[in-house]
Design an enzyme around this catalytic site. Structure first.
Site, PDB file in Angstrom:
ATOM      1  N   SER A  32       0.742  -1.171   0.021  1.00 46.92           N
ATOM      2  CA  SER A  32      -0.112   0.009   0.010  1.00 46.92           C
ATOM      3  C   SER A  32       0.830   1.415  -0.217  1.00 46.92           C
ATOM      4  O   SER A  32       0.468   2.297  -0.455  1.00 46.92           O
ATOM      5  CB  SER A  32      -0.985   0.038   1.189  1.00 46.92           C
ATOM      6  OG  SER A  32      -0.545  -0.177   2.338  1.00 46.92           O
ATOM      7  N   ASP A 248      -3.077   6.158  11.198  1.00 49.90           N
ATOM      8  CA  ASP A 248      -3.012   4.776  11.493  1.00 49.90           C
ATOM      9  C   ASP A 248      -1.470   4.153  11.592  1.00 49.90           C
ATOM     10  O   ASP A 248      -1.509   2.951  12.102  1.00 49.90           O
ATOM     11  CB  ASP A 248      -3.537   4.034  10.100  1.00 49.90           C
ATOM     12  CG  ASP A 248      -2.641   3.967   8.819  1.00 49.90           C
ATOM     13  OD1 ASP A 248      -1.715   4.706   8.828  1.00 49.90           O
ATOM     14  OD2 ASP A 248      -3.231   3.836   7.780  1.00 49.90           O
ATOM     15  N   HIS A 251       0.748   4.190   7.247  1.00 55.68           N
ATOM     16  CA  HIS A 251       1.055   4.929   5.980  1.00 55.68           C
ATOM     17  C   HIS A 251       1.744   6.140   6.174  1.00 55.68           C
ATOM     18  O   HIS A 251       1.468   6.580   7.327  1.00 55.68           O
ATOM     19  CB  HIS A 251      -0.110   4.826   5.153  1.00 55.68           C
ATOM     20  CG  HIS A 251      -0.931   3.507   5.138  1.00 55.68           C
ATOM     21  ND1 HIS A 251      -1.878   3.133   5.628  1.00 55.68           N
ATOM     22  CD2 HIS A 251      -0.685   2.643   3.870  1.00 55.68           C
ATOM     23  CE1 HIS A 251      -2.209   1.987   5.243  1.00 55.68           C
ATOM     24  NE2 HIS A 251      -1.421   1.527   4.147  1.00 55.68           N
TER      25      HIS A 251
END
Length: 300
Positions: A32, A248, A251
């Protein structure tokens, strides 16, 4: 028979001459953080040089992009609805610091949440089969085989230019896996073999995950990532210390991606023989912490 052999040699020679040695191509893969998690902002979509290009790895009708064609590298670079990635500011920084004749091309394939096993060309299917539906759905965008799509696009890109490096950002889903370096080596060597490349000419740049100084949930993985050059001598680690993280703690923020991408570029420029250790503006952007800059200069 001799005529056929002559024609084959002639076609190979014509193909080779058609490639632009000043068109430098970089393959980008990972999960990601390479895919791009943060929303890009107005500053990320303007003043992008025509010398920075993207080969779209998927069809994006709403962006007027067709798989396998080159476009100016305006985000999103990965798929139709992804965000800012390290590749954005990697390419922008390269074109700003290389001669005008040099163009930069990106071939970008990444899947959020995947383990490195997804890019194991011989065993990826068993991994996909055991994956959750959300991951399977993303994999479908690459016709079920992201590695094969990366190679397919890379071969097309090789008709136009020369592959100069591979950028990797992956590891969160393999946190704590001591075999990760060997798994990355397998992927790297498969890419070199399938694309007829030599490791000495195509370094691997691997970025750290969100650092402990940003309370990174997977920060312990950096200790494993940092050992990669022991397994792959042509691998180089891109540090993540100081790159801002999202809430979070997995990221990066848009600013974090800008900084990390610039760090990838500084390392690649060094490998190309261009030392930016005295470029205060560039270092202030990529490494705002003066102590980090001292470490970079010391390594140089």
């Amino acid at each position: 028979m001799k005529k056929l052999l002559f024609l084959s040699v002639l076609l190979i020679a014509i193909s080779a001459s058609a490639r632009d040695k000043d068109f430098h191509i970089y393959l980008c893969l990972g999960q990601s953080n390479m895919e791009g998690n943060a929303k890009f902002e107005p500053q990320d979509t303007c003043n992008i040089s025509n010398r920075f290009l993207l080969m779209s790895a998927v069809d994006c009708p709403e962006l007027n992009r067709v798989k396998g064609h080159w476009y100016r590298a305006v985000p999103p670079l990965c798929r139709c609805h992804t965000g800012l990635t390290p590749a954005d500011y990697f390419g922008r920084t390269l074109v700003n610091n290389l001669p005008e004749k040099i163009r930069i091309g990106i071939v970008h394939v990444a899947i959020g949440g995947c383990r490195i096993e997804l890019f194991d060309k011989d065993n990826y299917q068993s991994y996909v089969d055991s994956s959750p539906e959300w991951l399977k759905n993303m994999v479908k965008e690459y016709d079920g085989n992201p590695y094969a799509r990366l190679v397919e696009m890379a071969r097309l890109a090789q008709k136009d230019g020369v592959i100069k490096g591979i950028l990797l950002h992956q590891g969160e889903s393999n946190t704590g896996d001591p075999d990760w370096p060997d798994k990355v080596k397998l992927v790297y060597e498969n890419l070199l073999s399938d694309l007829h490349l030599k490791a000495k000419n195509v370094p691997l740049l691997a970025g750290e995950v969100v650092n402990a100084d940003q309370n990174g949930k997977c920060a312990s993985m950096n200790a494993i990532i940092d050992t990669l050059p022991r397994t792959i001598p042509t691998a180089h680690i891109i540090p993540s210390a100081g790159c801002p993280a999202a809430k979070d703690s997995l990221h990066f923020t848009a600013q974090g991606y800008r900084m990390l991408g610039t760090r990838y570029a500084i390392q690649m420029l060094k490998l190309l023989g261009i030392d930016k250790s005295d470029d205060k503006n560039l270092l202030d952007f990529a490494y705002p912490d003066a102590n980090q800059q001292k470490l970079i200069r010391k390594e140089d």
